[in-house]
Enzyme design. Structure first.
Site, PDB file in Angstrom:
ATOM      1  N   GLY A  30      -1.480   3.092   2.945  1.00 55.71           N
ATOM      2  CA  GLY A  30      -0.628   2.364   3.887  1.00 55.71           C
ATOM      3  C   GLY A  30       0.737   2.141   3.257  1.00 55.71           C
ATOM      4  O   GLY A  30       1.780   2.422   3.865  1.00 55.71           O
ATOM      5  N   HIS A  31       0.734   1.684   1.996  1.00 53.17           N
ATOM      6  CA  HIS A  31       2.002   1.475   1.285  1.00 53.17           C
ATOM      7  C   HIS A  31       2.729   2.808   1.073  1.00 53.17           C
ATOM      8  O   HIS A  31       3.945   2.882   1.227  1.00 53.17           O
ATOM      9  CB  HIS A  31       1.739   0.842  -0.092  1.00 53.17           C
ATOM     10  CG  HIS A  31       1.083  -0.500  -0.045  1.00 53.17           C
ATOM     11  ND1 HIS A  31      -0.205  -0.711  -0.443  1.00 53.17           N
ATOM     12  CD2 HIS A  31       1.561  -1.714   0.356  1.00 53.17           C
ATOM     13  CE1 HIS A  31      -0.509  -1.995  -0.302  1.00 53.17           C
ATOM     14  NE2 HIS A  31       0.533  -2.629   0.184  1.00 53.17           N
ATOM     15  N   GLN A  55       1.707 -18.087  -0.744  1.00 54.05           N
ATOM     16  CA  GLN A  55       1.150 -17.718   0.559  1.00 54.05           C
ATOM     17  C   GLN A  55      -0.373 -17.662   0.594  1.00 54.05           C
ATOM     18  O   GLN A  55      -0.952 -17.261   1.595  1.00 54.05           O
ATOM     19  CB  GLN A  55       1.746 -16.386   1.026  1.00 54.05           C
ATOM     20  CG  GLN A  55       1.257 -15.159   0.271  1.00 54.05           C
ATOM     21  CD  GLN A  55       2.006 -13.916   0.700  1.00 54.05           C
ATOM     22  OE1 GLN A  55       3.170 -13.736   0.340  1.00 54.05           O
ATOM     23  NE2 GLN A  55       1.373 -13.058   1.484  1.00 54.05           N
ATOM     24  N   LYS A 143       0.224  -3.549  10.400  1.00 52.38           N
ATOM     25  CA  LYS A 143      -1.108  -4.163  10.329  1.00 52.38           C
ATOM     26  C   LYS A 143      -0.964  -5.694  10.325  1.00 52.38           C
ATOM     27  O   LYS A 143      -1.748  -6.407  10.919  1.00 52.38           O
ATOM     28  CB  LYS A 143      -1.844  -3.696   9.073  1.00 52.38           C
ATOM     29  CG  LYS A 143      -3.247  -4.266   9.031  1.00 52.38           C
ATOM     30  CD  LYS A 143      -3.908  -4.076   7.708  1.00 52.38           C
ATOM     31  CE  LYS A 143      -5.110  -4.985   7.619  1.00 52.38           C
ATOM     32  NZ  LYS A 143      -5.548  -5.199   6.263  1.00 52.38           N
ATOM     33  N   SER A 180      -6.274  -4.181   0.653  1.00 53.33           N
ATOM     34  CA  SER A 180      -6.899  -4.287  -0.681  1.00 53.33           C
ATOM     35  C   SER A 180      -8.233  -5.031  -0.620  1.00 53.33           C
ATOM     36  O   SER A 180      -9.120  -4.798  -1.427  1.00 53.33           O
ATOM     37  CB  SER A 180      -5.943  -4.962  -1.652  1.00 53.33           C
ATOM     38  OG  SER A 180      -5.807  -6.311  -1.280  1.00 53.33           O
TER      39      SER A 180
HETATM   40  O1  PAF Z   1       2.298  -8.157   3.283  1.00 57.21           O
HETATM   41  C1  PAF Z   1       2.370  -8.470   2.067  1.00 57.21           C
HETATM   42  O2  PAF Z   1       1.948  -7.724   1.187  1.00 57.21           O
HETATM   43  C2  PAF Z   1       3.006  -9.813   1.696  1.00 57.21           C
HETATM   44  O3  PAF Z   1       2.729 -10.777   2.638  1.00 57.21           O
HETATM   45  C3  PAF Z   1       4.515  -9.711   1.421  1.00 57.21           C
HETATM   46  C4  PAF Z   1       5.293  -9.305   2.668  1.00 57.21           C
HETATM   47  C5  PAF Z   1       4.783  -8.706   0.311  1.00 57.21           C
HETATM   48  C6  PAF Z   1       5.055 -11.062   0.963  1.00 57.21           C
HETATM   49  O4  PAF Z   1       4.439 -11.509  -0.191  1.00 57.21           O
END
Ligand code: PAF
Length: 299
Positions: A30-31, A55, A143, A180
């Site tokens: 995905g990345h 977060q 996603k 992940s």
């Molecule tokens: O989607 C993510 O991997 C995270 O929420 C992000 C946007 C890198 C912020 O930490």
């Protein structure tokens, strides 16, 4: 590709149009597809890798979040990234973070309701990435549909000169959206996890066949998920793609989102449905095993 750990280091090496792909690491296809899109549009592609403590809802989720810098550096370099920005917590938060970015309403329902404070953490770190790196374009996966809406709102309302681009979800060969946390699914949970995408794909077909009401679409998803008692559904909602407000009727672009807990792992997935074209964006599917399951550095 160079690896830097300071904002100044990124700015020093960024040339021409700078593209940013924010990640929390443990990279997967995905990345890689987001990096590929960034490569097409920008001159310098920066991949940021930071597991943002702000977060996470619980310390356990944060502690068990997979991390492997060597592996990620190898995948990012192979994907063509120019700079990997892997800051320490001290670089990102050198002092107690008193300034918190809160995007009201857009971040209130669905993930925001179930994970209080989550989007404040996301919005704050993304705002820091945008102001510290100053990218021209930033790329996010669809996603995390509500996250994308939150980020678009913050960039627009804080007058940040960055274009925010959302890119289709990439799925494993059995349809499970790449993430992940998939690595934590045991065999039984994995089988159940397929039901998430299965149910969304059936609802997407219903949309393409003409259904525009939330009720029948969410009912389809709930009915399919209900067939498996190991799936604890958190929510099934239809929301506007821009405002992330829950809607009853599809007008413009929306996303049909689901969150569920399976075998102790919380998964989210969605499909985007566009009333203007009548088309559904269900993402793409790998034909091979994901690099998520490859051991260590993939050179
Ligand atoms: O989607 C993510 O991997 C995270 O929420 C992000 C946007 C890198 C912020 O930490």
């Amino acid at each position: 590709m160079i690896v830097v750990d300071t904002f100044a280091g990124v700015r020093e090496h960024g040339d021409g149009v700078v593209g940013l792909v924010p990640t929390m690491g443990y990279l997967h296809e995905g990345h890689v597809s987001v990096i590929a899109a960034a490569m097409e549009r920008t001159d310098t592609v920066v991949v940021s890798l930071f597991v943002n403590p702000l977060q996470f809802d619980g310390i356990t989720d944060l502690k068990t979040y997979p991390a492997d810098l060597e592996r990620d550096a190898s995948i990012a370099a192979e994907a063509g990234a120019h700079i990997l920005f892997a800051p320490s917590v001290d670089e990102m938060y050198p002092e107690p973070q008193l300034t918190i970015v809160h995007v009201d309403e857009v971040g209130a329902a669905m993930e925001g309701e179930r994970r209080p404070g989550h989007f404040d953490g996301v919005a704050t770190v993304v705002a820091k990435l945008f102001s510290g790196i100053r990218p021209d374009v930033a790329f996010f996966g669809r996603k995390d549909a509500q996250q994308l809406a939150v980020v678009r709102t913050l960039a627009r309302q804080l007058s940040m000169p960055v274009e925010v681009v959302g890119l289709p979800t990439v799925r494993e060969s059995d349809g499970v959206a790449l993430g992940s946390r998939n690595t934590r699914l045991d065999q039984a949970a994995r089988k159940s996890a397929r039901k998430l995408s299965e149910s969304l794909l059936v609802a997407a077909d219903q949309f393409v066949a003409g259904e525009r009401l939330a009720g029948p679409l969410t009912a389809t998803v709930r009915e399919i998920l209900g067939q498996d008692t190991s799936i604890a559904v958190d929510y099934v909602e239809l929301a506007d793609a821009i405002s992330a407000m829950i809607v009853d009727l599809i007008k413009g672009e929306v996303f049909l989102a689901v969150a569920a807990r399976i075998g102790g792992v919380r998964l989210i997935d969605n499909v985007f449905l566009d009333d203007r074209t009548g088309l559904a964006d269900t993402g793409s599917m790998l034909t091979h095993n994901s690099i998520l399951y490859e051991s260590k550095s993939c050179s």
